[in-house]
Write a protein that holds these residues in place. Structure first.
Motif, mmCIF file in Angstrom:
data_model
loop_
_atom_site.group_PDB
_atom_site.id
_atom_site.type_symbol
_atom_site.label_atom_id
_atom_site.label_comp_id
_atom_site.label_asym_id
_atom_site.label_seq_id
_atom_site.Cartn_x
_atom_site.Cartn_y
_atom_site.Cartn_z
ATOM 1 N N PHE A 1 0.801 -1.221 -0.074
ATOM 2 C CA PHE A 1 0.106 0.030 0.056
ATOM 3 C C PHE A 1 0.934 1.138 -0.072
ATOM 4 C CE2 PHE A 1 -2.315 3.214 2.114
ATOM 5 C CZ PHE A 1 -3.782 2.999 1.439
ATOM 6 N N VAL A 2 1.975 1.356 0.775
ATOM 7 C CA VAL A 2 2.988 2.509 0.818
ATOM 8 C C VAL A 2 3.411 2.729 -0.458
ATOM 9 C CG1 VAL A 2 4.897 3.276 1.847
ATOM 10 C CG2 VAL A 2 3.375 2.413 3.347
ATOM 11 N N VAL A 3 3.766 1.761 -1.306
ATOM 12 C CA VAL A 3 4.433 1.823 -2.546
ATOM 13 C C VAL A 3 3.428 2.473 -3.394
ATOM 14 C CG1 VAL A 3 5.325 0.716 -4.423
ATOM 15 C CG2 VAL A 3 6.045 0.095 -2.269
ATOM 16 N N LYS A 4 2.155 2.061 -3.521
ATOM 17 C CA LYS A 4 1.155 2.518 -4.206
ATOM 18 C C LYS A 4 0.813 4.097 -3.895
ATOM 19 C CE LYS A 4 -1.235 -1.727 -4.933
ATOM 20 N NZ LYS A 4 -2.548 -2.667 -4.741
ATOM 21 N N VAL A 5 0.856 4.493 -2.888
ATOM 22 C CA VAL A 5 0.179 5.774 -2.496
ATOM 23 C C VAL A 5 1.483 6.558 -2.113
ATOM 24 C CG1 VAL A 5 -1.863 4.833 -1.524
ATOM 25 C CG2 VAL A 5 -0.022 5.294 0.198
ATOM 26 N N MET A 6 2.754 6.313 -2.369
ATOM 27 C CA MET A 6 3.766 7.272 -1.792
ATOM 28 C C MET A 6 3.882 8.306 -2.722
ATOM 29 S SD MET A 6 7.841 6.083 -1.913
ATOM 30 C CE MET A 6 7.515 4.833 -1.029
ATOM 31 N N ASP A 7 4.215 9.544 -1.941
ATOM 32 C CA ASP A 7 4.255 11.034 -2.673
ATOM 33 C C ASP A 7 5.039 11.755 -1.778
ATOM 34 O OD1 ASP A 7 2.951 11.739 -0.169
ATOM 35 O OD2 ASP A 7 1.092 12.475 -1.181
ATOM 36 N N VAL A 8 5.254 13.008 -2.363
ATOM 37 C CA VAL A 8 6.447 13.966 -1.760
ATOM 38 C C VAL A 8 6.371 13.931 -0.209
ATOM 39 C CG1 VAL A 8 7.376 16.181 -1.702
ATOM 40 C CG2 VAL A 8 7.127 14.881 -3.906
ATOM 41 N N GLU A 9 4.960 14.159 0.298
ATOM 42 C CA GLU A 9 4.871 14.482 1.498
ATOM 43 C C GLU A 9 5.290 13.281 2.473
ATOM 44 O OE1 GLU A 9 4.092 17.280 3.051
ATOM 45 O OE2 GLU A 9 4.467 18.226 0.937
ATOM 46 N N MET A 10 4.883 11.936 2.085
ATOM 47 C CA MET A 10 5.175 11.073 2.987
ATOM 48 C C MET A 10 6.368 10.114 2.704
ATOM 49 S SD MET A 10 2.632 7.782 1.813
ATOM 50 C CE MET A 10 3.082 6.882 3.053
ATOM 51 N N VAL A 11 7.155 10.457 1.856
ATOM 52 C CA VAL A 11 8.252 9.590 1.545
ATOM 53 C C VAL A 11 9.540 9.683 2.350
ATOM 54 C CG1 VAL A 11 9.520 11.437 0.028
ATOM 55 C CG2 VAL A 11 9.959 9.045 -0.364
ATOM 56 N N CYS A 12 9.716 10.854 3.030
ATOM 57 C CA CYS A 12 10.883 10.634 3.972
ATOM 58 C C CYS A 12 10.400 9.980 5.128
ATOM 59 C CB CYS A 12 11.158 12.336 4.438
ATOM 60 S SG CYS A 12 12.334 13.059 3.112
ATOM 61 N N GLU A 13 9.265 9.916 5.746
ATOM 62 C CA GLU A 13 8.591 9.304 6.798
ATOM 63 C C GLU A 13 8.730 7.942 6.598
ATOM 64 O OE1 GLU A 13 4.766 10.765 8.241
ATOM 65 O OE2 GLU A 13 5.105 12.718 7.426
ATOM 66 N N ALA A 14 8.397 7.403 5.336
ATOM 67 C CA ALA A 14 8.459 5.910 4.971
ATOM 68 C C ALA A 14 9.915 5.359 4.944
ATOM 69 C CB ALA A 14 7.836 5.952 3.637
ATOM 70 N N LEU A 15 10.741 6.360 4.576
ATOM 71 C CA LEU A 15 12.322 6.131 4.531
ATOM 72 C C LEU A 15 12.815 6.024 5.919
ATOM 73 C CD1 LEU A 15 15.024 6.099 3.613
ATOM 74 C CD2 LEU A 15 15.233 8.459 3.428
ATOM 75 N N GLN A 16 12.104 6.805 7.065
ATOM 76 C CA GLN A 16 12.710 6.727 8.401
ATOM 77 C C GLN A 16 12.129 5.277 8.962
ATOM 78 O OE1 GLN A 16 14.653 8.836 10.492
ATOM 79 N NE2 GLN A 16 14.616 6.880 11.182
ATOM 80 N N VAL A 17 10.929 5.010 8.615
ATOM 81 C CA VAL A 17 10.539 3.482 9.163
ATOM 82 C C VAL A 17 11.196 2.337 8.478
ATOM 83 C CG1 VAL A 17 8.412 1.895 9.021
ATOM 84 C CG2 VAL A 17 8.004 4.390 9.335
ATOM 85 N N ALA A 18 11.457 2.601 7.195
ATOM 86 C CA ALA A 18 12.277 1.563 6.417
ATOM 87 C C ALA A 18 13.616 1.305 7.280
ATOM 88 C CB ALA A 18 12.557 1.854 5.029
ATOM 89 N N VAL A 19 14.547 2.574 7.327
ATOM 90 C CA VAL A 19 15.707 2.548 8.172
ATOM 91 C C VAL A 19 15.719 1.962 9.453
ATOM 92 C CG1 VAL A 19 17.708 3.741 8.876
ATOM 93 C CG2 VAL A 19 16.779 4.284 6.637
ATOM 94 N N THR A 20 14.742 2.452 10.317
ATOM 95 C CA THR A 20 14.425 2.072 11.587
ATOM 96 C C THR A 20 14.373 0.461 11.611
ATOM 97 O OG1 THR A 20 13.529 4.043 12.183
ATOM 98 C CG2 THR A 20 12.958 2.244 13.613
ATOM 99 N N PHE A 21 13.351 -0.035 10.900
ATOM 100 C CA PHE A 21 13.292 -1.555 10.908
ATOM 101 C C PHE A 21 13.615 -2.419 9.854
ATOM 102 C CE2 PHE A 21 9.510 0.730 12.928
ATOM 103 C CZ PHE A 21 9.464 0.057 14.112
ATOM 104 N N GLY A 22 14.670 -1.869 9.183
ATOM 105 C CA GLY A 22 15.495 -2.684 8.285
ATOM 106 C C GLY A 22 14.664 -3.325 7.058
#
Length: 294
Positions: A123-144
């Protein structure tokens, strides 16, 4: 010898609807959670959670004594995300929303719900936009979450200027910012990247109550100061004296590239142009030209 029985399937939709009616329903519930900063009460059924999720099996344990046990406090998960987790556990389906999916993803990872995690990632990949991408990056790095991190970095590379202006960028941790500053494919000029890094460090310094230079130290080495023109480098040096951000020796290294009219091939990245680097006259003297995008 008796032949084995045949398993026949009933209507799945009606079964799911019936279980959904139990979601956050005090009737027949035997456990109450207090979730989020708002301390919202959420009711659930111990046996269902225990059979669906090892995390809850360990958290709840066997029921002791009559009546409703004391509420289980889960203050770090927002109520909306927790209800989405319960919806999945009760019905094996979930309604996701762009504004809360990263919180649901975080809960899914923490609770060991791999199927829900994968649904959230899709779902994240489908709806990713400029406003959420850095937050998604942080989650990705935090949880590997390596695949999500690659997606986020690629998105930011394609929308660099817009992403660097978001609140999510300013709230990145140093480990999440590093893969961005190391990228050759950022579509942004180095002068803008230096400004963005300074804004990021200022926010971090305010939150952590630490000096700007100390906050910036883990990432500032990835800035490619040799790409700046002499006048820009002089202006940066003056600002750095007023508000320290970059180690003096790093600025000296950049001046050395100008003085020698060549880059330091042994160091590589400090002289390598990014995809969005604006041309300066001295770039012709650098040893490492921009690699063409594949």
């Amino acid at each position: 010898m008796e032949t084995p029985g045949l398993v026949v399937q009933g209507e799945a939709a009606s079964f799911s609807t019936a279980l959904r009616s139990l979601l956050n329903n005090p009737q027949y519930s035997d456990v109450c959670f207090v979730v989020g900063q708002e301390r919202q009460e959420v009711f659930a059924h111990r046996c269902l959670l225990a059979c669906r999720c090892n995390f809850f099996r360990g958290l709840l344990g066997p029921k002791l004594g009559p009546g409703m046990p004391s509420p289980v406090v889960l203050s770090t998960v927002p109520a909306e995300a927790f209800l989405a987790v319960l919806e999945f556990l009760y019905t094996n389906s979930v309604r996701l929303h762009r504004h809360s999916v990263l919180e649901v993803l975080t809960a899914a990872v923490e609770y060991g719900l791999e199927e829900l995690r994968e649904l959230c990632l899709e779902f994240v990949v489908k709806v990713m936009d400029v406003e959420m991408v850095c937050e998604a990056l942080q989650v990705a790095v935090t949880f590997g979450l390596g695949a999500l991190q690659e997606r986020c970095v690629a998105f930011i590379e394609a929308h660099s200027r817009e992403a660097l202006r978001t609140r999510g960028f300013l709230e990145l941790s140093a480990p999440a910012l590093l893969p961005l500053l190391r990228s050759d494919r950022l579509c942004v000029d180095e002068a803008e990247l230096v400004l963005a890094a300074r804004s990021w460090a200022r926010v971090g310094a305010a939150v952590l109550e630490r000096p700007v230079a100390e906050v910036a130290a883990p990432v500032v080495r990835e800035l490619r100061l040799a790409l700046l023109a002499p006048a820009e480098l002089s202006a940066l040096e003056e600002q750095n004296q007023r508000e320290p951000l970059i180690p003096v020796e790093q600025i000296v290294e950049a001046w050395k590239c100008h003085a020698l009219r060549r880059g330091d091939a042994s160091r590589g990245a400090p002289c390598r142009r990014r995809r969005g680097t604006l041309p300066r006259e001295h770039h012709g003297f650098l040893d490492l030209p921009l690699k063409p995008a594949s």
